[in-house]
Design a protein around this motif. Structure first.
Motif, PDB file in Angstrom:
ATOM      1  N   HIS A 311     -17.063  37.317 -20.626  1.00 50.30           N
ATOM      2  CA  HIS A 311     -16.935  38.290 -19.538  1.00 50.30           C
ATOM      3  C   HIS A 311     -16.649  37.642 -18.187  1.00 50.30           C
ATOM      4  O   HIS A 311     -16.060  38.258 -17.309  1.00 50.30           O
ATOM      5  CB  HIS A 311     -18.186  39.175 -19.456  1.00 50.30           C
ATOM      6  N   ASP A 312     -17.044  36.391 -18.009  1.00 49.41           N
ATOM      7  CA  ASP A 312     -16.861  35.724 -16.717  1.00 49.41           C
ATOM      8  C   ASP A 312     -15.793  34.631 -16.736  1.00 49.41           C
ATOM      9  O   ASP A 312     -15.765  33.774 -15.838  1.00 49.41           O
ATOM     10  CB  ASP A 312     -18.189  35.113 -16.242  1.00 49.41           C
ATOM     11  N   ILE A 313     -14.892  34.627 -17.748  1.00 46.86           N
ATOM     12  CA  ILE A 313     -13.956  33.501 -17.823  1.00 46.86           C
ATOM     13  C   ILE A 313     -12.951  33.498 -16.680  1.00 46.86           C
ATOM     14  O   ILE A 313     -12.256  32.512 -16.466  1.00 46.86           O
ATOM     15  CB  ILE A 313     -13.213  33.437 -19.176  1.00 46.86           C
ATOM     16  N   GLY A 314     -12.885  34.594 -15.910  1.00 50.49           N
ATOM     17  CA  GLY A 314     -12.003  34.605 -14.750  1.00 50.49           C
ATOM     18  C   GLY A 314     -12.595  33.917 -13.531  1.00 50.49           C
ATOM     19  O   GLY A 314     -11.894  33.704 -12.526  1.00 50.49           O
ATOM     20  N   LYS A 315     -13.867  33.533 -13.577  1.00 51.89           N
ATOM     21  CA  LYS A 315     -14.505  32.955 -12.386  1.00 51.89           C
ATOM     22  C   LYS A 315     -13.929  31.611 -11.947  1.00 51.89           C
ATOM     23  O   LYS A 315     -13.743  31.395 -10.745  1.00 51.89           O
ATOM     24  CB  LYS A 315     -16.012  32.859 -12.598  1.00 51.89           C
TER      25      LYS A 315
END
Length: 497
Positions: A311-315
């Motif tokens: 869910h946070d791989i765009g960070k």
């Protein structure tokens, strides 16, 4: 004869005496009692002059007190003989694995696969083994992935065969390979992913030599097909405790080969620690999502777990350091959804799976945005609830779990406040659903009615009118046909018609 890429496989270890505990011996006997089909097959093959052994995971699981319906055997018989013997017991036979020495069949409730003793040789540049049939059970077991899977039960005499110490490793919770790990992993690099799965599923601790070989040979995984990697990765995620295996893949560099976005979450933290360790946070979210599956009586859910992990791989791509050391990740939800699509497509996940995971990643912050739409009394407005349900669509239940799992704060008061806010949202959704059939939310007029009322033909304006009526439905609830007609005509007049 082709050899392993690391030289010939050693079979020089002396045959060790196997001493089972009373409990283990009882487990073996219970297996034979619970599965009479194994002795029937044993007598059939023995009377035909062949050896037959129950082997692999079936034996391992029996020692752990588990009995399944899928049974694996190995035999001295060649494929033609296996097929002929099996056909005397069942008419349900499949031969798709014949080139690898495997014939399968269904006997009663059991699916059986019987494979000729193997003595594989490998081309170091090939994804597939070159099949060589063997002549001994020890030679067959040494080519298997791990010692806990290199145990066999001779049939029908129930002699336990464990030349490489699988029983001891199972008891001591060790993960080792029957031969040198460099040879085993070079032969079939997918075994390195299987090591992560068995560490997670069975709580086995890889020995130092195995970890060193995984690290050294991580690059070999690149010759394995995306489909095989996907299947093994999915099996790992569906275990009860995948964090152990995922962390092993990251530490050894294997994750860099097929899902580099995961180790990329190990962001270098600023000296004042003003933001969380995103990698550790993601693993905790995965664990909490699994706990929620169990609490809500769901079966292990691959889509839920992929979304939680990613869910946070765009960070990493959106991280910015602003004034006073503030760290931001603006739009990491949208960026992450695009990254998820690209990575899961490369791993050959289905379009439906990709769409579902990407939607969840894109929506995982939506709760916090809608929370701002609460009225002055802190209660969610009906409009906000409808929009949330409309955006989530068929992923609403998974979005509930992901949003709840995403709370990893150590601030007890904050965590309790978020939990109560989400409890309120789910209650509001249930209440409105009873009143308005939210799951089938659509305008009060369909396309044909819109064209008839406005006197227009199919085209762009019909779609725009439909979208306007849907927004009215979301904002104001069901209008009824008369109310929807009035709203449509007002909108149409405002456009100058």
């Amino acid at each position: 004869m082709p050899q392993s890429s690391q030289g010939p496989r050693s079979e020089s270890r002396p045959r060790r005496a196997v001493t089972l505990t009373a409990a283990q011996q009882q487990a073996v006997e219970r297996l034979a009692n619970d599965l009479p089909v194994i002795d029937r097959l044993g007598r059939l093959f023995t009377e035909a002059g062949h050896q037959l052994y129950l082997v692999g995971g079936t034996v391992r699981d029996a020692l752990l007190g588990q009995v399944g319906h899928d049974l694996d055997f190995t035999t001295s018989a060649r494929p033609d003989h296996i097929e002929r013997l099996l056909r005397s017991m069942t008419t349900t036979i499949w031969t798709v694995g014949r080139e690898f020495g495997t014939i399968g069949g269904k006997i009663g409730d059991h699916q059986v696969e019987i494979t000729t003793f193997r003595a594989d040789a490998y081309d170091p540049e090939s994804r597939k083994p070159i099949v060589e049939f063997g002549d001994t059970i020890d030679g067959d077991l040494v080519r298997r992935d791990f010692t806990v899977n290199a145990m066999a039960l001779s049939l029908p005499d129930h002699r336990f065969v464990d030349p490489y110490g699988g029983v001891d490793d199972l008891v001591e919770q060790r993960l080792r390979t029957p031969s040198e790990p460099e040879v085993s992993f070079s032969d079939d690099p997918l075994r390195m992913l299987r090591a992560a799965r068995f560490a997670a599923r069975l709580g086995l601790v890889p020995n130092p030599e195995l970890i060193a070989a995984m690290t050294e040979l991580a690059g070999r995984l690149s010759i394995v097909s995306a489909e095989r990697i996907r299947d093994e990765f999915s099996k790992l995620l569906l275990t009860d405790h995948p964090r152990v295996g995922l962390d092993l893949l990251v530490r050894t560099g294997l994750a860099e080969i097929f899902i580099p976005e995961l180790p990329a979450l190990r962001l270098e933290r600023d000296e004042h620690h003003r933001h969380k360790d995103v990698y550790v946070h993601s693993l905790i979210v995965l664990e909490q999502a699994i706990d929620l599956e169990k609490a809500r009586n769901h079966q292990p859910d691959l889509i839920n777990r992929l979304a939680a992990l990613l869910h946070d791989i765009g960070k990493p791509r959106t991280r910015r350091f602003e004034a006073a050391g503030k760290v931001t990740f603006h739009h990491h939800d949208v960026v992450g959804a695009k990254m998820v699509r690209k990575r899961l497509k490369a791993l050959r996940y289905s379009n439906d799976e990709i769409d579902a995971v990407a939607k969840l990643v894109e929506l995982h912050l939506r709760f916090h945005g809608y929370a701002g739409e609460a009225g002055s009394d802190g209660v969610w407005t009906d409009s906000a609830v409808r929009r949330y349900v409309r955006d989530a669509g068929d992923q609403l239940e998974r979005l509930h779990m992901l949003t709840r799992a995403d709370c990893t704060t150590r601030n007890v008061a904050k965590a309790d406040r978020l939990r109560r806010a989400y409890d309120e949202l789910e209650w509001r959704i249930d209440e409105l659903a009873k009143q308005e059939e939210l799951e089938a939310m659509r305008p009060d007029l369909d396309g044909n009615q819109i064209m008839q009322i406005l006197g227009i033909a199919p085209g762009r304006e019909v779609g725009e009118a439909y979208k306007h009526l849907l927004e009215q439905r979301i904002d104001n609830g069901p209008l009824g046909e008369d109310g929807a007609r009035e709203a449509l005509l007002s909108w149409w007049a405002a456009r100058g018609h």
